[in-house]
Design a protein around this motif. Structure first.
Motif, PDB file in Angstrom:
ATOM      1  N   GLU A 193     -28.241 -50.950 -28.837  1.00  0.00           N
ATOM      2  CA  GLU A 193     -27.994 -49.741 -29.621  1.00  0.00           C
ATOM      3  C   GLU A 193     -28.216 -48.480 -28.796  1.00  0.00           C
ATOM      4  O   GLU A 193     -29.267 -48.314 -28.168  1.00  0.00           O
ATOM      5  CB  GLU A 193     -28.905 -49.720 -30.854  1.00  0.00           C
ATOM      6  CG  GLU A 193     -28.534 -48.645 -31.856  1.00  0.00           C
ATOM      7  CD  GLU A 193     -29.215 -48.837 -33.201  1.00  0.00           C
ATOM      8  OE1 GLU A 193     -28.904 -48.057 -34.119  1.00  0.00           O
ATOM      9  OE2 GLU A 193     -30.030 -49.765 -33.326  1.00  0.00           O
ATOM     10  N   SER A 194     -27.214 -47.628 -28.732  1.00  0.00           N
ATOM     11  CA  SER A 194     -27.252 -46.251 -28.206  1.00  0.00           C
ATOM     12  C   SER A 194     -27.274 -46.111 -26.694  1.00  0.00           C
ATOM     13  O   SER A 194     -26.535 -45.304 -26.132  1.00  0.00           O
ATOM     14  CB  SER A 194     -28.453 -45.482 -28.779  1.00  0.00           C
ATOM     15  OG  SER A 194     -28.325 -45.348 -30.165  1.00  0.00           O
ATOM     16  N   TRP A 195     -28.118 -46.862 -25.968  1.00  0.00           N
ATOM     17  CA  TRP A 195     -28.313 -46.540 -24.555  1.00  0.00           C
ATOM     18  C   TRP A 195     -28.640 -47.765 -23.724  1.00  0.00           C
ATOM     19  O   TRP A 195     -29.341 -48.680 -24.178  1.00  0.00           O
ATOM     20  CB  TRP A 195     -29.447 -45.526 -24.414  1.00  0.00           C
ATOM     21  CG  TRP A 195     -29.719 -45.084 -23.014  1.00  0.00           C
ATOM     22  CD1 TRP A 195     -29.132 -44.058 -22.344  1.00  0.00           C
ATOM     23  CD2 TRP A 195     -30.659 -45.661 -22.092  1.00  0.00           C
ATOM     24  NE1 TRP A 195     -29.635 -43.953 -21.069  1.00  0.00           N
ATOM     25  CE2 TRP A 195     -30.582 -44.921 -20.889  1.00  0.00           C
ATOM     26  CE3 TRP A 195     -31.552 -46.728 -22.173  1.00  0.00           C
ATOM     27  CZ2 TRP A 195     -31.371 -45.207 -19.774  1.00  0.00           C
ATOM     28  CZ3 TRP A 195     -32.335 -47.024 -21.060  1.00  0.00           C
ATOM     29  CH2 TRP A 195     -32.238 -46.266 -19.878  1.00  0.00           C
ATOM     30  N   ALA A 196     -28.116 -47.784 -22.502  1.00  0.00           N
ATOM     31  CA  ALA A 196     -28.497 -48.765 -21.485  1.00  0.00           C
ATOM     32  C   ALA A 196     -28.410 -48.062 -20.137  1.00  0.00           C
ATOM     33  O   ALA A 196     -27.669 -47.083 -19.986  1.00  0.00           O
ATOM     34  CB  ALA A 196     -27.578 -49.986 -21.520  1.00  0.00           C
ATOM     35  N   PRO A 197     -29.148 -48.523 -19.128  1.00  0.00           N
ATOM     36  CA  PRO A 197     -29.128 -47.868 -17.809  1.00  0.00           C
ATOM     37  C   PRO A 197     -27.829 -48.180 -17.071  1.00  0.00           C
ATOM     38  O   PRO A 197     -27.747 -49.118 -16.288  1.00  0.00           O
ATOM     39  CB  PRO A 197     -30.345 -48.470 -17.108  1.00  0.00           C
ATOM     40  CG  PRO A 197     -30.529 -49.807 -17.739  1.00  0.00           C
ATOM     41  CD  PRO A 197     -30.102 -49.652 -19.173  1.00  0.00           C
ATOM     42  N   GLN A 198     -26.799 -47.384 -17.321  1.00  0.00           N
ATOM     43  CA  GLN A 198     -25.437 -47.716 -16.916  1.00  0.00           C
ATOM     44  C   GLN A 198     -25.283 -47.954 -15.416  1.00  0.00           C
ATOM     45  O   GLN A 198     -24.614 -48.900 -15.000  1.00  0.00           O
ATOM     46  CB  GLN A 198     -24.479 -46.604 -17.362  1.00  0.00           C
ATOM     47  CG  GLN A 198     -23.020 -46.882 -17.022  1.00  0.00           C
ATOM     48  CD  GLN A 198     -22.092 -45.907 -17.687  1.00  0.00           C
ATOM     49  OE1 GLN A 198     -21.912 -45.957 -18.901  1.00  0.00           O
ATOM     50  NE2 GLN A 198     -21.485 -45.021 -16.917  1.00  0.00           N
ATOM     51  N   VAL A 199     -25.892 -47.085 -14.584  1.00  0.00           N
ATOM     52  CA  VAL A 199     -25.741 -47.253 -13.138  1.00  0.00           C
ATOM     53  C   VAL A 199     -26.322 -48.591 -12.690  1.00  0.00           C
ATOM     54  O   VAL A 199     -25.705 -49.336 -11.919  1.00  0.00           O
ATOM     55  CB  VAL A 199     -26.417 -46.087 -12.386  1.00  0.00           C
ATOM     56  CG1 VAL A 199     -26.386 -46.325 -10.878  1.00  0.00           C
ATOM     57  CG2 VAL A 199     -25.725 -44.770 -12.715  1.00  0.00           C
ATOM     58  N   GLU A 200     -27.511 -48.914 -13.177  1.00  0.00           N
ATOM     59  CA  GLU A 200     -28.142 -50.180 -12.808  1.00  0.00           C
ATOM     60  C   GLU A 200     -27.334 -51.368 -13.316  1.00  0.00           C
ATOM     61  O   GLU A 200     -27.193 -52.376 -12.623  1.00  0.00           O
ATOM     62  CB  GLU A 200     -29.562 -50.230 -13.355  1.00  0.00           C
ATOM     63  CG  GLU A 200     -30.516 -49.229 -12.737  1.00  0.00           C
ATOM     64  CD  GLU A 200     -31.853 -49.219 -13.443  1.00  0.00           C
ATOM     65  OE1 GLU A 200     -32.673 -50.118 -13.183  1.00  0.00           O
ATOM     66  OE2 GLU A 200     -32.076 -48.309 -14.272  1.00  0.00           O
ATOM     67  N   VAL A 201     -26.814 -51.244 -14.528  1.00  0.00           N
ATOM     68  CA  VAL A 201     -26.027 -52.343 -15.096  1.00  0.00           C
ATOM     69  C   VAL A 201     -24.756 -52.562 -14.271  1.00  0.00           C
ATOM     70  O   VAL A 201     -24.413 -53.699 -13.912  1.00  0.00           O
ATOM     71  CB  VAL A 201     -25.678 -52.052 -16.569  1.00  0.00           C
ATOM     72  CG1 VAL A 201     -24.624 -53.036 -17.080  1.00  0.00           C
ATOM     73  CG2 VAL A 201     -26.930 -52.136 -17.441  1.00  0.00           C
ATOM     74  N   LEU A 202     -24.036 -51.482 -13.969  1.00  0.00           N
ATOM     75  CA  LEU A 202     -22.787 -51.620 -13.210  1.00  0.00           C
ATOM     76  C   LEU A 202     -23.016 -52.235 -11.830  1.00  0.00           C
ATOM     77  O   LEU A 202     -22.153 -52.942 -11.303  1.00  0.00           O
ATOM     78  CB  LEU A 202     -22.111 -50.257 -13.051  1.00  0.00           C
ATOM     79  CG  LEU A 202     -21.382 -49.727 -14.283  1.00  0.00           C
ATOM     80  CD1 LEU A 202     -20.989 -48.265 -14.086  1.00  0.00           C
ATOM     81  CD2 LEU A 202     -20.153 -50.558 -14.598  1.00  0.00           C
ATOM     82  N   ASN A 203     -24.169 -51.969 -11.258  1.00  0.00           N
ATOM     83  CA  ASN A 203     -24.459 -52.500  -9.928  1.00  0.00           C
ATOM     84  C   ASN A 203     -25.130 -53.871  -9.960  1.00  0.00           C
ATOM     85  O   ASN A 203     -25.465 -54.408  -8.903  1.00  0.00           O
ATOM     86  CB  ASN A 203     -25.327 -51.501  -9.154  1.00  0.00           C
ATOM     87  CG  ASN A 203     -24.528 -50.330  -8.636  1.00  0.00           C
ATOM     88  OD1 ASN A 203     -23.840 -50.431  -7.611  1.00  0.00           O
ATOM     89  ND2 ASN A 203     -24.574 -49.214  -9.338  1.00  0.00           N
ATOM     90  N   HIS A 204     -25.310 -54.419 -11.145  1.00  0.00           N
ATOM     91  CA  HIS A 204     -25.869 -55.765 -11.255  1.00  0.00           C
ATOM     92  C   HIS A 204     -24.812 -56.789 -10.852  1.00  0.00           C
ATOM     93  O   HIS A 204     -23.632 -56.660 -11.202  1.00  0.00           O
ATOM     94  CB  HIS A 204     -26.343 -56.035 -12.685  1.00  0.00           C
ATOM     95  CG  HIS A 204     -27.240 -57.218 -12.808  1.00  0.00           C
ATOM     96  ND1 HIS A 204     -26.772 -58.519 -12.736  1.00  0.00           N
ATOM     97  CD2 HIS A 204     -28.589 -57.309 -12.993  1.00  0.00           C
ATOM     98  CE1 HIS A 204     -27.793 -59.358 -12.880  1.00  0.00           C
ATOM     99  NE2 HIS A 204     -28.905 -58.645 -13.032  1.00  0.00           N
ATOM    100  N   GLU A 205     -25.219 -57.789 -10.148  1.00  0.00           N
ATOM    101  CA  GLU A 205     -24.303 -58.808  -9.628  1.00  0.00           C
ATOM    102  C   GLU A 205     -23.497 -59.491 -10.728  1.00  0.00           C
ATOM    103  O   GLU A 205     -22.369 -59.942 -10.506  1.00  0.00           O
ATOM    104  CB  GLU A 205     -25.114 -59.861  -8.844  1.00  0.00           C
ATOM    105  CG  GLU A 205     -24.315 -61.041  -8.330  1.00  0.00           C
ATOM    106  CD  GLU A 205     -23.277 -60.652  -7.286  1.00  0.00           C
ATOM    107  OE1 GLU A 205     -22.303 -61.417  -7.114  1.00  0.00           O
ATOM    108  OE2 GLU A 205     -23.448 -59.595  -6.638  1.00  0.00           O
ATOM    109  N   SER A 206     -24.018 -59.546 -11.937  1.00  0.00           N
ATOM    110  CA  SER A 206     -23.351 -60.284 -13.010  1.00  0.00           C
ATOM    111  C   SER A 206     -22.197 -59.532 -13.654  1.00  0.00           C
ATOM    112  O   SER A 206     -21.396 -60.125 -14.379  1.00  0.00           O
ATOM    113  CB  SER A 206     -24.369 -60.659 -14.100  1.00  0.00           C
ATOM    114  OG  SER A 206     -25.332 -61.548 -13.593  1.00  0.00           O
ATOM    115  N   VAL A 207     -22.114 -58.208 -13.430  1.00  0.00           N
ATOM    116  CA  VAL A 207     -21.100 -57.395 -14.115  1.00  0.00           C
ATOM    117  C   VAL A 207     -19.790 -57.415 -13.334  1.00  0.00           C
ATOM    118  O   VAL A 207     -19.757 -57.129 -12.139  1.00  0.00           O
ATOM    119  CB  VAL A 207     -21.593 -55.952 -14.318  1.00  0.00           C
ATOM    120  CG1 VAL A 207     -20.487 -55.074 -14.892  1.00  0.00           C
ATOM    121  CG2 VAL A 207     -22.802 -55.948 -15.251  1.00  0.00           C
ATOM    122  N   GLY A 208     -18.695 -57.747 -14.047  1.00  0.00           N
ATOM    123  CA  GLY A 208     -17.392 -57.861 -13.393  1.00  0.00           C
ATOM    124  C   GLY A 208     -16.303 -57.012 -14.002  1.00  0.00           C
ATOM    125  O   GLY A 208     -15.159 -57.019 -13.540  1.00  0.00           O
ATOM    126  N   GLY A 209     -16.613 -56.235 -15.055  1.00  0.00           N
ATOM    127  CA  GLY A 209     -15.618 -55.375 -15.681  1.00  0.00           C
ATOM    128  C   GLY A 209     -16.301 -54.306 -16.507  1.00  0.00           C
ATOM    129  O   GLY A 209     -17.454 -54.468 -16.941  1.00  0.00           O
TER     130      GLY A 209
END
Length: 469
Positions: free
Chosen positions: A347-363
């Motif tokens: 809900e509402s917020w997640a640490p976007q930069v860290e998430v995007l740079n996580h190895e598991s994220v592909g899109g």
């Protein structure tokens, strides 16, 4: 006295983040300066955690000092009815703040050697105070990309060449130098009214930019070659000499991803257990919210697609009855249980930069805010463009047709303009690779953006400061 650069940000968390990161970038490579950041108080924009963010920056970067301007007295600025209102209110706020800004600049100049003043493009009313009245070398920082800057610089020419509004032009294709053609209706909605305050503010900004000490843009040359070439060749400012031009991006950092004093976010722990590049992130910025009907379409599409997903959901608009509903009630019955093994809804917020740079994220499904686009590019994550407001439809065209780092969703033709479950289901499996290595190379020693940053700082050092009274 220490040499000081003053940065003036506009309302909105994305603008503040980008301006702070610019200041930190200057200090990283040129620590001889101190940075003062002036922040307007805007009652129509609130963002959870902003005070904590400012306190965190102040504590960790002592060479940065913040100055908060008091709120002006104006009932017109009390509420933001929708993101569409933001540009007009931002320009009005800038005009109302000029007296206090004048006082603040004089105060800063008495305790330091004020070398340059850098203003957000929404702070254009400040140009009259800083450049014309106080003779401070004044630079514009365009927090969006080079393509948006090319369009803004060309807008005064376009304004002279037609008497029709963008609303009247409708599906007519606009041919901005350096940009792919796109229909006039895809211009930012506040610009559709030729007589409106926002439109006039953008035209005036385009004119003032051409008279400034320099233009700083958060991009890098390889990412937007055509737009940058068009500006440097004078195609966007016919009859005018373009001021010095600095592509210093990608400027990304903590931004939305600061830890806010929390432990490691649950989304990162959840991603740790997922295979490499297997998870789709859906995140739509600090103002990105959807109706309950659209949220349910999105949920159905995600469930049918079979993809692993991390979905950051904001409640519908504050004045909506749906806003008072629980997260679970906004989604199809049983959705969270049925997808719990492959999906996480936050809900509402997640640490976007860290998430995007996580190895598991592909899109990455994004609203096409420029900060988010750059963060996706830097992380090497392909994007699905879902523009919501401001210049995001234009950025979508650049992301898809010019940069070729993403795809776009298509809205239905019905009145609500929904993206259907079937459309989302189809698109999430088609994402493509992007420009990760190009972004990293631009910021290495000798890379195009590092060279531009060094040139910018040399320009600051040469700047002559008039004596302030």
């Amino acid at each position: 006295m220490k040499d000081t650069i003053v940065l003036y940000t506009s309302p909105g968390r994305g603008h503040l983040n980008s301006m702070v990161e610019l200041g930190k970038l200057i200090l990283t490579y040129h620590p001889c300066f101190s940075i003062d950041i002036i922040i307007p108080t805007a009652p129509f924009v609130t963002s959870a955690g902003t005070d904590d963010y400012i306190a965190s920056v102040s504590a960790t970067v002592p060479s940065v000092t913040f100055h908060q301007l008091p709120p002006p007295v104006s009932g017109l600025l009390d509420t933001l009815r929708s993101p569409v209102d933001l540009p007009a209110l931002a320009y009005e706020l800038g005009e109302l703040n000029n007296p206090k800004l004048h006082e603040t600049l004089i105060t800063i100049s008495k305790r330091s050697n004020l070398k340059a003043f850098v203003i957000d493009f929404f702070c254009s009313p400040a140009f009259q105070v800083s450049s014309s009245t106080l003779s401070i070398p004044t630079y514009y920082y365009f927090t969006s990309g080079g393509s948006g800057l090319a369009a803004l610089l060309y807008l005064p020419t376009l304004h002279k060449n037609t008497t029709k509004s963008f609303r009247e032009l409708g599906s007519t294709l606009l041919n901005y130098p350096g940009l792919p053609p796109f229909p006039a209706r895809d211009m930012a909605e506040p610009m559709h009214d030729r007589e409106g305050k926002a439109y006039k503010g953008f035209v005036d900004t385009g004119i003032q930019m051409a008279k400034s000490a320099g233009l700083i843009v958060n991009t890098f040359e390889l990412l937007e070659e055509r737009a940058i070439k068009a500006m440097l060749e004078g195609q966007c400012t016919p009859g005018e000499t373009l001021p010095p031009f600095y592509c210093i991006g990608p400027v990304v950092g903590g931004g939305n991803g600061e830890n806010r004093g929390r432990d490691r976010h649950e989304s990162l722990s959840w991603l740790d257990s997922k295979p490499s590049r297997s998870v789709l992130l859906l995140c739509f910025g600090s103002l990105g919210s959807f109706s309950c009907k659209q949220l349910k379409e999105m949920a159905i599409g995600l469930e049918r697609s079979g993809v692993k997903f991390l979905w950051v959901v904001r409640a519908p608009a504050p004045d909506s009855v749906e806003n008072r509903s629980s997260l679970e009630s906004l989604l199809p019955e049983g959705f969270l249980d049925r997808t719990k093994d492959r999906g996480l809804v936050v809900e509402s917020w997640a640490p976007q930069v860290e998430v995007l740079n996580h190895e598991s994220v592909g899109g990455f499904v994004t609203h096409c805010g420029w900060n988010s686009v750059l963060e996706g590019v830097c992380a090497g994550v392909p994007m699905l463009a879902w523009p919501l407001y401001a210049e995001q439809k234009m950025i979508k065209a650049v992301v898809v047709e010019e940069m070729k780092v993403g795809l776009a969703v298509t809205r239905s033709e019905e009145e609500e303009r929904l993206v259907s479950a079937a459309e989302l289901e189809q698109r999430v499996s088609e994402l493509m690779d992007s420009e990760k290595e190009a972004a990293a190379a631009a910021m290495r020693d000798g890379g195009s953006s590092r060279v531009a940053l060094d040139n910018l700082v040399e320009s600051f050092k040469r700047g002559c400061m008039a004596q302030l009274g």
